[in-house]
Write a protein that holds these residues in place. Structure first.
Motif, short mmCIF file in Angstrom:
data_model
loop_
_atom_site.label_atom_id
_atom_site.label_comp_id
_atom_site.label_asym_id
_atom_site.label_seq_id
_atom_site.Cartn_x
_atom_site.Cartn_y
_atom_site.Cartn_z
N GLN A 1 43.53 -59.87 -95.05
CA GLN A 1 42.28 -60.31 -95.67
C GLN A 1 41.30 -59.18 -95.87
N VAL A 2 40.46 -59.39 -96.88
CA VAL A 2 39.29 -58.56 -97.11
C VAL A 2 38.12 -59.45 -96.76
N PRO A 3 37.38 -59.11 -95.70
CA PRO A 3 36.27 -59.98 -95.30
C PRO A 3 35.19 -60.03 -96.38
N MET A 4 34.90 -61.23 -96.80
CA MET A 4 33.82 -61.48 -97.75
C MET A 4 33.11 -62.73 -97.27
N GLU A 5 31.89 -62.90 -97.67
CA GLU A 5 31.14 -64.10 -97.32
C GLU A 5 30.83 -64.88 -98.58
N PRO A 6 30.90 -66.14 -98.58
CA PRO A 6 31.25 -67.04 -97.50
C PRO A 6 32.75 -67.34 -97.42
N VAL A 7 33.56 -66.77 -98.35
CA VAL A 7 34.99 -67.04 -98.39
C VAL A 7 35.72 -65.69 -98.40
N PRO A 8 36.65 -65.46 -97.44
CA PRO A 8 37.37 -64.19 -97.42
C PRO A 8 38.46 -64.15 -98.49
N PHE A 9 38.80 -62.94 -98.92
CA PHE A 9 39.91 -62.74 -99.84
C PHE A 9 41.16 -62.53 -98.99
N THR A 10 42.18 -63.38 -99.19
CA THR A 10 43.42 -63.29 -98.43
C THR A 10 44.61 -63.36 -99.37
N LEU A 11 45.79 -63.29 -98.79
CA LEU A 11 47.03 -63.49 -99.55
C LEU A 11 47.53 -64.92 -99.43
N GLN A 12 46.69 -65.81 -98.92
CA GLN A 12 47.10 -67.20 -98.72
C GLN A 12 47.56 -67.86 -100.02
N THR A 13 46.82 -67.69 -101.10
CA THR A 13 47.21 -68.38 -102.33
C THR A 13 48.55 -67.88 -102.84
N LEU A 14 48.84 -66.61 -102.66
CA LEU A 14 50.16 -66.11 -103.07
C LEU A 14 51.25 -66.82 -102.27
N ALA A 15 51.08 -66.92 -100.97
CA ALA A 15 52.07 -67.59 -100.13
C ALA A 15 52.15 -69.09 -100.43
N VAL A 16 51.01 -69.71 -100.66
CA VAL A 16 50.99 -71.14 -101.00
C VAL A 16 51.77 -71.38 -102.28
#
Length: 178
Positions: free
Chosen positions: A31-46
């Motif tokens: 993840q890249v910490p961002m506020e209020p929602v972090p940027f992750t690779l979750q959507t790629l895996a989903v």
């Protein structure tokens, strides 16, 4: 049409669900910490869960991952867990993940796959939209519409495009191995 990775044995399906949950948990840590929602690779895996295994198994993988997180296991972004995550600013994104996996998987099963890269990319982009739009709407109840769009939608569009291209590359690689 079958998904790129077709599994018939219930035992193997169970292993795939466990592996999918582990991959989703790992993708949450990138993840890249961002506020209020972090940027992750979750959507790629989903999205790959649905696109590789089909909409049914992909949906099951994402639901199992969400259940693990709701039970308190540290599988969400930042190594967090707990049902409270569904009630916070990122709850809309989490709630949309199963629908996104199912939608992308359903499209791939209908020929929007690695043999048709433009269609596969469109399937992934649709999956991202299924995540981002409800997520942004939910986020707006916490921070207001303008901030939700500015911080919960627009910064994620370039990443959605890159992750969609990556998903197509994976689909094409898996398709070549068959």
């Amino acid at each position: 049409m079958k998904p790129p990775i077709s599994v018939r044995s219930n035992g193997v399906r169970l292993l795939m669900v466990a592996a999918g949950v582990a991959i989703l948990a790992l993708s949450s840590r990138a993840q890249v910490p961002m506020e209020p929602v972090p940027f992750t690779l979750q959507t790629l895996a989903v999205l790959l869960s649905g696109m590789l295994f089909g909409w049914r198994l992909g949906l099951l993988i994402v639901i199992a991952w969400l259940a693990a997180g709701a039970a308190g296991l540290p599988v969400f972004a930042g190594g967090l867990g707990g049902w409270q995550r569904f009630l916070g600013p990122t709850g809309g994104y989490l709630g949309a993940f199963p629908v996104a996996a199912a939608a992308a998987g359903w499209l791939v099963e209908r020929g929007w796959n690695g043999r048709r890269p433009v269609h596969a990319c469109a399937a992934a982009l649709i999956g991202h939209a299924v995540c981002l739009l409800p997520g942004t709407l939910w986020l707006s109840t916490f921070v207001g519409r303008n901030e939700a769009v500015a911080n919960g939608l627009l910064p994620f569009i370039p990443g959605a495009i890159l992750k969609s291209v990556a998903a197509v590359a994976v689909l094409m690689l898996v398709g070549r191995r068959k």
